[in-house]
Structures are given as structure tokens and as C-alpha cells.
Scaffold this motif. Structure first.
Motif, short mmCIF file in Angstrom:
data_model
loop_
_atom_site.label_atom_id
_atom_site.label_comp_id
_atom_site.label_asym_id
_atom_site.label_seq_id
_atom_site.Cartn_x
_atom_site.Cartn_y
_atom_site.Cartn_z
N THR A 111 54.02 -16.71 131.27
CA THR A 111 54.41 -16.74 129.87
C THR A 111 55.91 -16.58 129.76
OG1 THR A 111 53.99 -14.39 129.73
CG2 THR A 111 52.22 -15.84 129.03
N PRO A 112 56.54 -17.42 128.96
CA PRO A 112 57.98 -17.29 128.82
C PRO A 112 58.32 -16.01 128.05
CG PRO A 112 57.13 -18.99 127.34
CD PRO A 112 55.99 -18.51 128.18
N ARG A 113 59.48 -15.46 128.30
CA ARG A 113 59.94 -14.29 127.57
C ARG A 113 60.77 -14.77 126.39
NH1 ARG A 113 56.35 -10.93 128.39
NH2 ARG A 113 55.93 -10.59 130.57
N PHE A 114 60.58 -14.14 125.25
CA PHE A 114 61.25 -14.55 124.03
C PHE A 114 62.24 -13.48 123.59
CE2 PHE A 114 56.92 -16.28 123.98
CZ PHE A 114 57.19 -17.63 123.90
N GLU A 115 63.21 -13.90 122.82
CA GLU A 115 64.18 -13.00 122.20
C GLU A 115 63.77 -12.80 120.75
OE1 GLU A 115 66.92 -11.61 123.69
OE2 GLU A 115 66.25 -12.50 125.57
N SER A 116 64.13 -11.66 120.18
CA SER A 116 63.84 -11.38 118.79
C SER A 116 64.45 -12.47 117.91
CB SER A 116 64.42 -10.02 118.40
OG SER A 116 64.08 -9.70 117.09
N GLY A 117 63.62 -13.04 117.03
CA GLY A 117 64.07 -14.11 116.14
C GLY A 117 63.71 -15.50 116.61
N ASP A 118 63.21 -15.64 117.85
CA ASP A 118 62.82 -16.96 118.36
C ASP A 118 61.60 -17.50 117.61
OD1 ASP A 118 64.80 -16.88 120.24
OD2 ASP A 118 63.48 -16.52 121.95
N PRO A 119 61.64 -18.77 117.22
CA PRO A 119 60.43 -19.37 116.64
C PRO A 119 59.40 -19.59 117.75
CG PRO A 119 62.20 -20.98 116.73
CD PRO A 119 62.76 -19.69 117.23
N VAL A 120 58.16 -19.22 117.48
CA VAL A 120 57.07 -19.37 118.44
C VAL A 120 55.90 -20.07 117.77
CG1 VAL A 120 57.70 -17.38 119.85
CG2 VAL A 120 56.14 -17.07 117.94
N GLN A 121 55.01 -20.59 118.59
CA GLN A 121 53.78 -21.19 118.09
C GLN A 121 52.62 -20.55 118.84
OE1 GLN A 121 53.52 -25.44 118.46
NE2 GLN A 121 51.70 -25.54 117.19
N LEU A 122 51.59 -20.20 118.09
CA LEU A 122 50.39 -19.63 118.70
C LEU A 122 49.58 -20.76 119.33
CD1 LEU A 122 49.99 -17.25 115.79
CD2 LEU A 122 49.80 -16.45 118.13
N ILE A 123 49.17 -20.58 120.58
CA ILE A 123 48.41 -21.62 121.27
C ILE A 123 47.01 -21.18 121.63
CG2 ILE A 123 50.44 -22.79 122.20
CD1 ILE A 123 49.94 -21.27 124.85
N GLY A 124 46.61 -20.04 121.10
CA GLY A 124 45.26 -19.55 121.37
C GLY A 124 44.84 -18.60 120.26
N GLY A 125 43.57 -18.26 120.27
CA GLY A 125 43.06 -17.33 119.28
C GLY A 125 42.79 -18.00 117.94
N SER A 126 42.54 -17.19 116.93
CA SER A 126 42.15 -17.73 115.63
C SER A 126 43.31 -18.32 114.84
CB SER A 126 41.46 -16.64 114.80
OG SER A 126 42.28 -15.51 114.72
N PHE A 127 44.57 -18.05 115.26
CA PHE A 127 45.73 -18.62 114.57
C PHE A 127 46.35 -19.77 115.36
CE2 PHE A 127 45.77 -14.25 112.80
CZ PHE A 127 45.60 -14.59 111.46
#
Length: 193
Positions: A111-127
Motif C-alpha cells: 500500500t502506498p503511503r500518503f501525506e495529509s491532504g492527498d486525494p485518495v480513492q477507496l478501492i474496497g469495502g462499502s465505499f
């Protein structure tokens, strides 16, 4: 007359569609050194590996000592990538960098590490497929994100493996309300939902 010295180099092989593994297995049976970079992939509940360069693999050969003819007729192999009549070499340090980078991703769970404020996309789960803003890590396996639910921004804790870098989209130059409040939300001491 002296025999040529051994100087193996990496070359690029293009495989037939969806036959990367078949080509690699058949080349290895012929005692060729191959490398097919694989990256960890989380497909919801299932963890798997996928080719970093689908349709291609690397092969290490000595241009003068190895017999190249069996490669062309190997099942799964389409061709040796060439410019003109010369097979294209790949630098050894590039292969080593690929190996190190993939080893680092695997050791960190892929899993990539993100910085605070980075836009992310959920790729699993209910969202799944919902975009959010990364707020912080919450231990090794979970992350806090800022999610826009019912026109309200909510801090939500999700498994980090469900996060991916959000796809780039053209956006207006003004930051949205989620970005304006990110600093305030990060400083709040409210419990995570």
C-alpha cells in the motif's frame, strides 16, 4: 583467436496477449534467466499479484554466447523488442531499481503511503470508488480519511489497503470545502468515527 568473454545483458521480450506467465515458464524451462516484475494488488477481499508491465518480461542473455533462436519459437513469446535489427538492451541498474522498489512495496504491504491532504480513492469495502482526502495513518493497517457524506465532511477510519491514489481529474483552481477545512479537521481532537 580468443573466445569472446561472457557479458550477459537484460533484454525485453514482448509476450503474446495474456501469456506472460506461459512465456516466462517456458523460457525458464530452457534455462534462460527471466524477470517478470509483479506488484501486489488488492482486489477487494482477495490479495493477488499482477504484472507491472503486462505483455512484457525481461530476459538476461549474452549476445554472443547464448542461442537466441529458441526464444522466437517459445510458446507465449511474440518477439524480442528491437529497434531496427538490434535487440534493445535494458540497463542492469534499472532492473535492480525495479526489484528494490517492488520489494519495498511488498514489505510495506503493497500500500502506498500518503501525506495529509492527498486525494485518495477507496478501492474496497462499502465505499468502493468514492473519493476522499487522506488525513493520517492510524497504526499500521488503518488510515483516517475525510469523506463527504450527505453534504457533511466526516472523519472515517478505513483499512489502508482500501486506499489508492485518486485518479487525476481536471479541477477548478479554487480548493473545495473539504480542502479548506482539512487543516481544521486535522487539529480537532474529536474521536474518529
Amino acid at each position: 583467436m580468443t573466445a569472446p568473454s561472457s557479458n550477459p545483458r537484460w533484454y525485453l521480450i514482448q509476450t503474446k496477449p495474456r501469456q506472460d506467465k506461459r512465456a516466462e515458464d517456458n523460457l525458464r524451462r530452457q534455462r534462460f534467466e527471466c524477470y517478470r516484475p509483479m506488484k501486489p494488488c488488492d482486489n477487494g477481499d482477495e490479495k493477488m499479484n499482477e504484472a507491472l508491465f503486462p505483455g512484457y518480461l525481461f530476459i538476461r542473455l549474452d549476445r554472443h554466447l547464448d542461442n537466441w533462436y529458441p526464444i522466437r519459437s517459445t510458446r507465449g513469446v511474440a518477439r524480442v523488442v528491437s529497434f531496427g535489427t538490434e535487440p534493445t538492451t535494458v540497463r542492469d541498474d534499472l532492473i535492480e531499481q525495479l526489484r528494490q522498489r517492488l520489494a519495498n512495496e511488498t514489505s510495506s504491504g503493497g500500500t502506498p503511503r500518503f501525506e495529509s491532504g492527498d486525494p485518495v480513492q477507496l478501492i474496497g469495502g462499502s465505499f468502493r470508488d468514492v473519493e476522499a482526502i487522506f488525513v493520517s495513518d492510524e497504526g499500521e493497517e488503518r488510515s483516517v480519511i475525510l469523506l463527504n457524506l450527505l453534504q457533511r465532511e466526516q472523519k472515517v477510519s478505513v483499512p489502508t489497503r482500501y486506499l489508492a491514489v485518486a485518479p487525476c481529474k481536471p479541477r477548478s483552481p479554487q480548493p473545495g470545502p473539504m480542502m479548506n477545512r482539512l487543516k481544521d479537521v486535522c487539529d480537532e481532537s474529536s474521536p474518529v468515527a
